[in-house]
Design a protein around this motif. Sequence first.
Motif, mmCIF file in Angstrom:
data_model
loop_
_atom_site.group_PDB
_atom_site.id
_atom_site.type_symbol
_atom_site.label_atom_id
_atom_site.label_comp_id
_atom_site.label_asym_id
_atom_site.label_seq_id
_atom_site.Cartn_x
_atom_site.Cartn_y
_atom_site.Cartn_z
ATOM 1 N N UNK A 232 0.880 -1.074 -0.014
ATOM 2 C CA UNK A 232 -0.009 -0.088 -0.073
ATOM 3 C C UNK A 232 0.779 1.326 0.048
ATOM 4 N N UNK A 233 0.970 1.999 -1.114
ATOM 5 C CA UNK A 233 1.810 3.098 -1.161
ATOM 6 C C UNK A 233 0.904 4.148 -0.661
ATOM 7 N N UNK A 238 -4.821 11.243 6.488
ATOM 8 C CA UNK A 238 -6.025 11.834 7.112
ATOM 9 C C UNK A 238 -6.135 12.053 8.621
ATOM 10 N N UNK A 239 -6.320 13.432 8.894
ATOM 11 C CA UNK A 239 -6.484 13.924 10.262
ATOM 12 C C UNK A 239 -7.581 14.715 9.897
ATOM 13 N N UNK A 240 -8.863 14.341 10.268
ATOM 14 C CA UNK A 240 -10.039 15.161 10.042
ATOM 15 C C UNK A 240 -10.344 15.805 11.690
ATOM 16 N N UNK A 250 -5.608 8.291 9.840
ATOM 17 C CA UNK A 250 -5.499 7.250 8.769
ATOM 18 C C UNK A 250 -4.864 7.456 7.746
ATOM 19 N N UNK A 251 -4.139 6.091 6.998
ATOM 20 C CA UNK A 251 -3.254 6.322 5.948
ATOM 21 C C UNK A 251 -3.803 5.943 4.694
ATOM 22 N N UNK A 252 -4.295 6.583 3.837
ATOM 23 C CA UNK A 252 -4.780 6.371 2.633
ATOM 24 C C UNK A 252 -4.281 6.247 1.537
ATOM 25 N N UNK A 253 -4.870 5.087 0.417
ATOM 26 C CA UNK A 253 -4.071 4.954 -0.476
ATOM 27 C C UNK A 253 -4.557 3.674 -1.504
ATOM 28 N N UNK A 297 -8.313 3.347 3.611
ATOM 29 C CA UNK A 297 -7.738 3.983 4.766
ATOM 30 C C UNK A 297 -7.242 2.915 5.603
ATOM 31 N N UNK A 298 -6.072 3.019 6.302
ATOM 32 C CA UNK A 298 -5.558 2.026 7.108
ATOM 33 C C UNK A 298 -5.274 2.609 8.476
#
Length: 444
Positions: A232-233, A238-240, A250-253, A297-298
């Motif tokens: 997963x690159x 994500x920091x709402x 979260x770490x999106x890709x 999002x992990x």
Amino acid sequence: MTTTTEALAATATLLRFATAGSVDDGKSTLVGRLLHDSKSVLTDQLEAVERASANRGQDGPDLALLTDGLRAEREQGITIDVAYRYFATPRRRFILADTPGHVQYTRNMVTGASTAELTVILVDARNGVVEQTRRHAAIAALLRVPHVVLAVNKMDLVGYREPVFAAIAEEFTAYATELGIPEVTAIPISALAGDNVVEPSAHMDWYGGPTVLEHLETVPVSHDLAHCHARLPVQYVIRPQSAEHPDYRGYAGQIAAGSFRVGEQVTVLPSGRTTTISGIDLLGEPVDVAWTTQSVTLLLADDIDVSRGDLIVPTKDAPPTTQDVEATVCHVADAPLTVGHRVLLKHGTRTVKAIVKDIPSRLTLDDLSLHPHPGLLAANDIGRVKIRTAEPLPVDAYADSRRTGSFILIDPADGTTLTAGMVGESFAAPEPVKDAADDDGWDF
């Protein structure tokens, strides 16, 4: 109301394929014939083609115009850009990339074939195998396209003679075998007349194989990337800012390969820090597992430093990180790539400074011999390079992953794409004799 054909197509498998060949070999006409004869052309599209053909003084519709959409292409009668088309039959769905034939636009063929599972290489029956044919075959081999179709076009202009087809098929198959292409299916066609494109030809009773469409519908396609090493690159952190989720990080890709599960131990590269997946969000909803091509999002159990460009992988399947990248490349820019060239290397979502340390060899397309240490690669050359990066990169071999085993080189001055590279791919190039990077701020 949904028709039976639409219902079947909705559940059919998907085949991504590309067309390639020299200028005027008939690629766009073949694509137009496929779309027309498979009833995949809307009425207004066909009417527009008929009007454009009439304006050019042609008696019937020029089916090549179904893909040659740019004004410059229609005026010149050649394909410049990669034209993507989507169509379906009751047996399968298709994403088609009609790529340019002119040497100047070979870079576009690399783009179109990079995600293809099959490549159709056209040859004019009057001209046989030419240099651009060999170049396209070499690119298909480098990109590890699993299936190659040799479409010997314009058979109507050589009297539909079997010996003409047989000689071309034998020459191309021998060349493809030397390149390591595992499978070649040769089909004699006339795209203009429709012979062996969708319907069998009445002029070539000596040919008993499939039509082009029949082969496209039945060739085995595997989209099962779940058994590949998961990658997963990270594209975005994500920091709402919300009272409901004050601590959400979260770490999106998009998952490049494999699958991830909640509770799985993962490693963040290139830092090497390990943690576990505490949650996976897909389209705003929590899921237990996610797999290839899904954008997710992990959520990680530990608060560790992760940023865009990092790669999240299962700890047990982590690739090595390195600053020395060896690869086979296709140079696509007009300006040459030289030893000592300072570039940017983009791998996944990460871009780092790099230097071309050596160019051990350049491939000669005529006989597949290697020209040792050429010093530079000109436009459309295929060669072996050694690159030193400013930061460690987690790279897979291209043979293991087309996504995380590939990269591009970029001109840091203007952002021009210079070269497309495949990590670990080799034509058995000789060993380099020296490094050639200058002693400056770019020498890592």
